[in-house]
Design an enzyme around this catalytic site. Sequence first.
Site, PDB file in Angstrom:
ATOM      1  N   TYR A 142       4.212  80.314 -29.787  1.00 42.75           N
ATOM      2  CA  TYR A 142       4.588  79.605 -31.007  1.00 42.75           C
ATOM      3  C   TYR A 142       5.937  80.082 -31.538  1.00 42.75           C
ATOM      4  O   TYR A 142       6.646  79.341 -32.206  1.00 42.75           O
ATOM      5  CB  TYR A 142       3.538  79.822 -32.104  1.00 42.75           C
ATOM      6  CG  TYR A 142       2.371  78.880 -32.070  1.00 42.75           C
ATOM      7  CD1 TYR A 142       1.481  78.876 -30.996  1.00 42.75           C
ATOM      8  CD2 TYR A 142       2.136  78.000 -33.118  1.00 42.75           C
ATOM      9  CE1 TYR A 142       0.392  78.028 -30.970  1.00 42.75           C
ATOM     10  CE2 TYR A 142       1.054  77.146 -33.101  1.00 42.75           C
ATOM     11  CZ  TYR A 142       0.185  77.161 -32.032  1.00 42.75           C
ATOM     12  OH  TYR A 142      -0.885  76.313 -32.017  1.00 42.75           O
ATOM     13  N   LYS A 187      -5.164  85.214 -19.845  1.00 42.71           N
ATOM     14  CA  LYS A 187      -4.970  84.601 -18.526  1.00 42.71           C
ATOM     15  C   LYS A 187      -4.247  85.637 -17.660  1.00 42.71           C
ATOM     16  O   LYS A 187      -3.145  85.399 -17.133  1.00 42.71           O
ATOM     17  CB  LYS A 187      -4.164  83.292 -18.686  1.00 42.71           C
ATOM     18  CG  LYS A 187      -4.062  82.446 -17.437  1.00 42.71           C
ATOM     19  CD  LYS A 187      -5.344  81.705 -17.078  1.00 42.71           C
ATOM     20  CE  LYS A 187      -5.193  81.003 -15.735  1.00 42.71           C
ATOM     21  NZ  LYS A 187      -6.436  80.354 -15.279  1.00 42.71           N
ATOM     22  N   ASP A 243      -5.715  78.840 -30.862  1.00 44.50           N
ATOM     23  CA  ASP A 243      -5.611  77.509 -31.454  1.00 44.50           C
ATOM     24  C   ASP A 243      -6.590  76.564 -30.750  1.00 44.50           C
ATOM     25  O   ASP A 243      -7.354  75.843 -31.381  1.00 44.50           O
ATOM     26  CB  ASP A 243      -4.174  76.992 -31.307  1.00 44.50           C
ATOM     27  CG  ASP A 243      -4.015  75.596 -31.880  1.00 44.50           C
ATOM     28  OD1 ASP A 243      -4.495  75.361 -33.006  1.00 44.50           O
ATOM     29  OD2 ASP A 243      -3.420  74.737 -31.199  1.00 44.50           O
ATOM     30  N   ASP A 247     -10.728  75.261 -32.071  1.00 42.54           N
ATOM     31  CA  ASP A 247     -11.166  73.866 -32.237  1.00 42.54           C
ATOM     32  C   ASP A 247     -12.448  73.614 -31.449  1.00 42.54           C
ATOM     33  O   ASP A 247     -13.368  72.939 -31.915  1.00 42.54           O
ATOM     34  CB  ASP A 247     -10.085  72.879 -31.752  1.00 42.54           C
ATOM     35  CG  ASP A 247      -9.148  72.450 -32.887  1.00 42.54           C
ATOM     36  OD1 ASP A 247      -8.907  73.266 -33.787  1.00 42.54           O
ATOM     37  OD2 ASP A 247      -8.676  71.297 -32.865  1.00 42.54           O
TER      38      ASP A 247
HETATM   39  C1  IPM Z   1      -3.915  75.218 -36.735  1.00 46.97           C
HETATM   40  C2  IPM Z   1      -3.001  74.043 -36.529  1.00 46.97           C
HETATM   41  C3  IPM Z   1      -1.574  74.549 -36.491  1.00 46.97           C
HETATM   42  C4  IPM Z   1      -1.452  75.514 -35.343  1.00 46.97           C
HETATM   43  C5  IPM Z   1      -0.508  73.462 -36.419  1.00 46.97           C
HETATM   44  C6  IPM Z   1      -0.664  72.442 -37.503  1.00 46.97           C
HETATM   45  C7  IPM Z   1       0.877  74.059 -36.438  1.00 46.97           C
HETATM   46  O1  IPM Z   1      -3.343  73.354 -35.375  1.00 46.97           O
HETATM   47  O2  IPM Z   1      -3.792  75.883 -37.784  1.00 46.97           O
HETATM   48  O3  IPM Z   1      -4.764  75.467 -35.882  1.00 46.97           O
HETATM   49  O4  IPM Z   1      -1.256  75.092 -34.204  1.00 46.97           O
HETATM   50  O5  IPM Z   1      -1.537  76.710 -35.580  1.00 46.97           O
HETATM   51 MN    MN Z   2      -5.161  74.092 -34.399  1.00 44.58          MN
END
Ligand code: IPM
Ligand code: MN
Length: 352
Positions: A142, A187, A243, A247
């Site tokens: 990032y 990884k 990230d 999810d």
């Molecule tokens: C999260 C979001 C962010 C990230 C984006 C919006 C930059 O997906 O907080 O998980 O990737 O960190």
């Molecule tokens: Mn995210």
Amino acid sequence: MKYNLAVLKGDGIGPEIIDAALLVLRRVEETFGHEFSCHFANIGGAAIDSCGEPLPKETLDICLASDSVLLGAVGGPAWDSLPSELRPEKALLTLRKELGLYANLRPALLLPQLADASPLKPSVIGDGLDLLVVRELTGGIYFGDKGTGEDFAYDTEKYYDYEIRRIARTAFEMAKNRKKKVVSVDKANVLASSKLWRKTVSEVHEAYPEIELSHMYVDNAAMQIATHPGQFDVILTSNMFGDILSDLAATITGSIGMLPSASTGEGRRGMYEPIHGSAPDIAGKNIANPMATILSLAMMLRTAFGLSEEAERVELAVRRALDEGYRTADIFSEGKTLLGTREMGEKIASLI
Ligand code: IPM
Ligand code: MN
């Protein structure tokens, strides 16, 4: 006590879910006699539209001057075509970096009331799901060197050992109050940065003999979360992998609309936000689930302000609303009572 709070509503459903959470905050204030002074500031697409940049200096200053930050969500199709430096998401990344919030805690808890909302079979869920993703938040791909040429583009995954060490410590500390198990995800069979990750995490682990540590490749981890989620307690991982895996972990608990997060660093000041995004498709309709934001508020009360009783009351109120059959559209099922965003906020506030 008086607490100073920066409140950043952001885009999409951000304003609605924050407004609902503030109803709960006001109720906590009345019930416990605290004073939460909220300082509102622009961020994301809303800030681009009003000030021409996603994170105006004034917003950053307000955050730096406050005890903690509560954030809704940023981003939306209106700003998708902007270059990455000017996109709403950039505000979030800069804020994380500027506030030194390297540790992102994302608990994924399956509440028994919502077991039937999980996409997983009951046999896979077993005794329930309760895992915590500890995501490194201010390093990795990032923030690494990036560039675009005529016919190429690149991003760099780079980690310093001190960045790995401090997030590993966070994970082991978190595991102490949980099931004392950390799975570090990397990884290392391909990436140099992952090799350093694995080595450094193992070194930090030497100071935590009571915690069980294992390592897993990220592809396998994704499969294991979907097939045997019960084996996990704390998942420690890098910015990018965290990230993605958070999810996934969130989804199996039934709704991403339920899950809070805390981003913290060395000090007490942190940033608290739902893990879901700005959901532009349902924005302005009063149908978004405010529970993730309300639960983020609870994390803030506990972690940033040390108000654990208050935090528990908020969490209990959320559970009670579910017990009493109240649902927003994302977790609705037959026989339950459908509430809008605001009404759910009011309901939870009334149950404090
Ligand atoms: C999260 C979001 C962010 C990230 C984006 C919006 C930059 O997906 O907080 O998980 O990737 O960190
Ligand atoms: Mn995210």
